[in-house]
Design an enzyme around this catalytic site. Sequence first.
Site, PDB file in Angstrom:
ATOM      1  N   ASP A  37       0.811  -1.224   0.000  1.00 41.87           N
ATOM      2  CA  ASP A  37       0.000   0.000   0.000  1.00 41.87           C
ATOM      3  C   ASP A  37       0.846   1.276   0.000  1.00 41.87           C
ATOM      4  O   ASP A  37       0.390   2.333   0.419  1.00 41.87           O
ATOM      5  CB  ASP A  37      -1.044  -0.001   1.125  1.00 41.87           C
ATOM      6  CG  ASP A  37      -0.427  -0.354   2.453  1.00 41.87           C
ATOM      7  OD1 ASP A  37       0.815  -0.482   2.509  1.00 41.87           O
ATOM      8  OD2 ASP A  37      -1.189  -0.493   3.428  1.00 41.87           O
ATOM      9  N   HIS A 240      22.638   8.897 -19.959  1.00 45.87           N
ATOM     10  CA  HIS A 240      21.564   8.806 -18.963  1.00 45.87           C
ATOM     11  C   HIS A 240      22.064   8.105 -17.707  1.00 45.87           C
ATOM     12  O   HIS A 240      21.354   7.286 -17.110  1.00 45.87           O
ATOM     13  CB  HIS A 240      20.341   8.090 -19.551  1.00 45.87           C
ATOM     14  CG  HIS A 240      19.653   8.896 -20.617  1.00 45.87           C
ATOM     15  ND1 HIS A 240      18.735   8.369 -21.481  1.00 45.87           N
ATOM     16  CD2 HIS A 240      19.761  10.205 -20.953  1.00 45.87           C
ATOM     17  CE1 HIS A 240      18.303   9.317 -22.319  1.00 45.87           C
ATOM     18  NE2 HIS A 240      18.922  10.432 -22.010  1.00 45.87           N
ATOM     19  N   ASP A 257      23.565  16.998 -13.838  1.00 45.07           N
ATOM     20  CA  ASP A 257      22.389  17.406 -14.626  1.00 45.07           C
ATOM     21  C   ASP A 257      21.188  17.244 -13.705  1.00 45.07           C
ATOM     22  O   ASP A 257      20.787  16.121 -13.400  1.00 45.07           O
ATOM     23  CB  ASP A 257      22.282  16.512 -15.871  1.00 45.07           C
ATOM     24  CG  ASP A 257      21.116  16.904 -16.783  1.00 45.07           C
ATOM     25  OD1 ASP A 257      20.231  17.665 -16.347  1.00 45.07           O
ATOM     26  OD2 ASP A 257      21.101  16.425 -17.931  1.00 45.07           O
ATOM     27  N   ASP A 268      15.892  22.640 -15.766  1.00 45.27           N
ATOM     28  CA  ASP A 268      16.761  21.565 -16.283  1.00 45.27           C
ATOM     29  C   ASP A 268      18.144  22.167 -16.521  1.00 45.27           C
ATOM     30  O   ASP A 268      18.350  22.856 -17.527  1.00 45.27           O
ATOM     31  CB  ASP A 268      16.142  21.038 -17.587  1.00 45.27           C
ATOM     32  CG  ASP A 268      16.907  19.877 -18.194  1.00 45.27           C
ATOM     33  OD1 ASP A 268      17.835  19.362 -17.548  1.00 45.27           O
ATOM     34  OD2 ASP A 268      16.566  19.488 -19.332  1.00 45.27           O
ATOM     35  N   HIS A 347      23.696  14.096 -29.125  1.00 41.09           N
ATOM     36  CA  HIS A 347      22.294  14.466 -28.876  1.00 41.09           C
ATOM     37  C   HIS A 347      22.016  15.860 -29.439  1.00 41.09           C
ATOM     38  O   HIS A 347      22.935  16.559 -29.869  1.00 41.09           O
ATOM     39  CB  HIS A 347      21.940  14.374 -27.386  1.00 41.09           C
ATOM     40  CG  HIS A 347      22.789  15.223 -26.472  1.00 41.09           C
ATOM     41  ND1 HIS A 347      22.589  16.573 -26.315  1.00 41.09           N
ATOM     42  CD2 HIS A 347      23.838  14.907 -25.658  1.00 41.09           C
ATOM     43  CE1 HIS A 347      23.455  17.046 -25.430  1.00 41.09           C
ATOM     44  NE2 HIS A 347      24.243  16.062 -25.029  1.00 41.09           N
ATOM     45  N   HIS A 351      15.498  21.257 -26.047  1.00 40.98           N
ATOM     46  CA  HIS A 351      14.104  20.827 -26.147  1.00 40.98           C
ATOM     47  C   HIS A 351      13.227  21.871 -25.480  1.00 40.98           C
ATOM     48  O   HIS A 351      13.719  22.721 -24.730  1.00 40.98           O
ATOM     49  CB  HIS A 351      13.935  19.460 -25.471  1.00 40.98           C
ATOM     50  CG  HIS A 351      14.562  19.374 -24.098  1.00 40.98           C
ATOM     51  ND1 HIS A 351      13.929  19.827 -22.975  1.00 40.98           N
ATOM     52  CD2 HIS A 351      15.778  18.930 -23.676  1.00 40.98           C
ATOM     53  CE1 HIS A 351      14.723  19.646 -21.924  1.00 40.98           C
ATOM     54  NE2 HIS A 351      15.861  19.111 -22.315  1.00 40.98           N
ATOM     55  N   HIS A 358      10.881  17.541 -20.814  1.00 39.23           N
ATOM     56  CA  HIS A 358      10.845  17.524 -22.277  1.00 39.23           C
ATOM     57  C   HIS A 358       9.410  17.915 -22.613  1.00 39.23           C
ATOM     58  O   HIS A 358       8.532  17.069 -22.718  1.00 39.23           O
ATOM     59  CB  HIS A 358      11.219  16.157 -22.824  1.00 39.23           C
ATOM     60  CG  HIS A 358      12.678  15.853 -22.627  1.00 39.23           C
ATOM     61  ND1 HIS A 358      13.321  14.795 -23.210  1.00 39.23           N
ATOM     62  CD2 HIS A 358      13.637  16.490 -21.928  1.00 39.23           C
ATOM     63  CE1 HIS A 358      14.598  14.788 -22.863  1.00 39.23           C
ATOM     64  NE2 HIS A 358      14.811  15.809 -22.070  1.00 39.23           N
ATOM     65  N   GLU A 381      21.865  22.975 -24.470  1.00 41.05           N
ATOM     66  CA  GLU A 381      22.696  22.027 -23.743  1.00 41.05           C
ATOM     67  C   GLU A 381      23.687  21.245 -24.600  1.00 41.05           C
ATOM     68  O   GLU A 381      23.620  20.023 -24.678  1.00 41.05           O
ATOM     69  CB  GLU A 381      21.804  21.052 -22.973  1.00 41.05           C
ATOM     70  CG  GLU A 381      20.682  20.407 -23.797  1.00 41.05           C
ATOM     71  CD  GLU A 381      19.869  19.407 -22.964  1.00 41.05           C
ATOM     72  OE1 GLU A 381      20.493  18.525 -22.359  1.00 41.05           O
ATOM     73  OE2 GLU A 381      18.636  19.521 -22.940  1.00 41.05           O
ATOM     74  N   TYR A 385      31.534  14.295 -25.385  1.00 41.09           N
ATOM     75  CA  TYR A 385      31.668  13.071 -24.590  1.00 41.09           C
ATOM     76  C   TYR A 385      32.740  12.196 -25.229  1.00 41.09           C
ATOM     77  O   TYR A 385      32.537  11.664 -26.320  1.00 41.09           O
ATOM     78  CB  TYR A 385      30.325  12.330 -24.526  1.00 41.09           C
ATOM     79  CG  TYR A 385      29.190  13.260 -24.150  1.00 41.09           C
ATOM     80  CD1 TYR A 385      28.934  13.570 -22.819  1.00 41.09           C
ATOM     81  CD2 TYR A 385      28.414  13.873 -25.136  1.00 41.09           C
ATOM     82  CE1 TYR A 385      27.919  14.459 -22.475  1.00 41.09           C
ATOM     83  CE2 TYR A 385      27.396  14.760 -24.805  1.00 41.09           C
ATOM     84  CZ  TYR A 385      27.158  15.052 -23.480  1.00 41.09           C
ATOM     85  OH  TYR A 385      26.160  15.937 -23.152  1.00 41.09           O
ATOM     86  N   ARG A 403      28.896  18.685 -20.323  1.00 38.61           N
ATOM     87  CA  ARG A 403      27.679  19.301 -20.875  1.00 38.61           C
ATOM     88  C   ARG A 403      27.415  20.568 -20.066  1.00 38.61           C
ATOM     89  O   ARG A 403      27.678  20.602 -18.859  1.00 38.61           O
ATOM     90  CB  ARG A 403      26.474  18.344 -20.789  1.00 38.61           C
ATOM     91  CG  ARG A 403      25.184  18.952 -21.313  1.00 38.61           C
ATOM     92  CD  ARG A 403      24.068  17.924 -21.568  1.00 38.61           C
ATOM     93  NE  ARG A 403      23.632  17.194 -20.393  1.00 38.61           N
ATOM     94  CZ  ARG A 403      23.953  15.943 -20.113  1.00 38.61           C
ATOM     95  NH1 ARG A 403      24.728  15.250 -20.928  1.00 38.61           N
ATOM     96  NH2 ARG A 403      23.504  15.355 -19.021  1.00 38.61           N
ATOM     97  N   GLU A 405      24.204  23.201 -19.606  1.00 40.91           N
ATOM     98  CA  GLU A 405      22.787  23.327 -19.971  1.00 40.91           C
ATOM     99  C   GLU A 405      22.122  24.466 -19.202  1.00 40.91           C
ATOM    100  O   GLU A 405      22.203  24.523 -17.977  1.00 40.91           O
ATOM    101  CB  GLU A 405      22.047  22.020 -19.651  1.00 40.91           C
ATOM    102  CG  GLU A 405      20.546  22.095 -19.895  1.00 40.91           C
ATOM    103  CD  GLU A 405      19.845  20.751 -19.734  1.00 40.91           C
ATOM    104  OE1 GLU A 405      20.335  19.911 -18.958  1.00 40.91           O
ATOM    105  OE2 GLU A 405      18.803  20.554 -20.391  1.00 40.91           O
TER     106      GLU A 405
END
Length: 437
Positions: A37, A240, A257, A268, A347, A351, A358, A381, A385, A403, A405
């Site tokens: 629960d 990710h 990130d 973000d 990438h 966005h 997103h 962003e 890499y 990165r 961003e």
Amino acid sequence: MIEPQEYARRRRQLMRMAGPDAIVIVAAAPERVRNHDAHYPYRQDSDFHYLTGFGEPDAVLALVPGRGPGEVILFCRERDPERERWDGPRVGTEGAVATLGMDDAFPIDDIDDILPGLIEGRTRVYYHFGRDTEFDLKLIGWVNSVRARVRQGATPPHEFVALSHLLHDLRLYKSRNELRLMRKSAKIAAEAHVQAMRATRPGMSEHEVEAELLHAFRRHGAVPSYEPIVGGGANACVLHYRANNAPLRDGDLLLVDAGAEYECYASDITRTFPVNGRFTPEQRALYDLVLAAQLAAIDEVRPGRSFDAYHEAAVRVLTKGLVKLGLLAGSVEKNLREHTYRTFYMHKTGHWLGLDVHDVGDYRIDGQFRQLEPGMVVTVEPGLYLAPDLKGVPAKYRGIGIRIEDDVVVTRDEPEVISAGVPKDADAIEALMAARA
Ligand code: GLY
Ligand code: MN
Ligand code: MN
């Protein structure tokens, strides 16, 4: 905070777009069981929130343009002192009319009896098909119950239209009040990143840095808008990366990130900084390149530019820089033509951002990237890499992931960077880290 009048304005606008012979049906997000629960933290469906500001599960909004007795109808849970003792207060049907500005509200348990009557006589149903199978089946049941009464003169709808075309276009343009919330969300996230930078030391674990982020979010009444990525060294090359449990090494970079969600609005932000507070020359060379690409891209976030223009700007700067550093061979033009940057940057440069990280809204119209307009919010962003096993790359660059961003509002004038509260210039980052206690 968004006032009930603004939600009412959105509903009116959506009804105008849907037309007088339509019905719009939007369901609240279901509660999800985690185990036994215990539930996952409840987050209202973004579309439902956008149209109601109502945070409870077990609810359905029906918009019936032009209906005499009331166009805006909410089905929701009834007040129940016994349940409310366990789960907290409910708005209830009377509250929905009094405080949420609904024309009418009915108990959710009566929906099977009432909703078919609202569908009857409407030619078009706007609805998110395929998002929730259980709700899809209910809707089919309600429509079928109208069809079953055709011989008694009932007229069932004969067009079923994806709601996203209309609703998600509305959500793309942020109002003044939405922008206020987004600035706050970005400010909280920026403060969290500063706290994380200040706390970082060699020998700590990635999850200790994550704890700093979460602490800052919760202190301001926000939650993470997605699970933070805290990747030291080569973990930054895993796009990710989510484990967040490795030790942070002296001499490595750390990529963070993380964004906040404040009153349902997301930020973000990504920053990459040295674990020990000082960039090595190789890290600095790549870092400055990513930053130059990001600044060039942000400069393209202006009305009238195509959504793709800022990605292209970032790619041009990155490609030139990679050629200059000897990481790409041949001329800049040849490399641009052949998209060779993709070895290091796989990438897109951003966005839409809004209620969802997103966020919704079409990127293309009739096959062409759409133009940016004031009130749209995007992330910018770019990154590089260089995985540890990347072939043809000098060893000194391998295992570096970067990165940067930010969240940027399209305005009539200059791009408005709402996440500027955390430094990104390499010298500024070093200065902030040098001033740590
Ligand atoms: N944090 C997800 C993204 O940057 O798109
Ligand atoms: Mn991000
Ligand atoms: Mn992003």
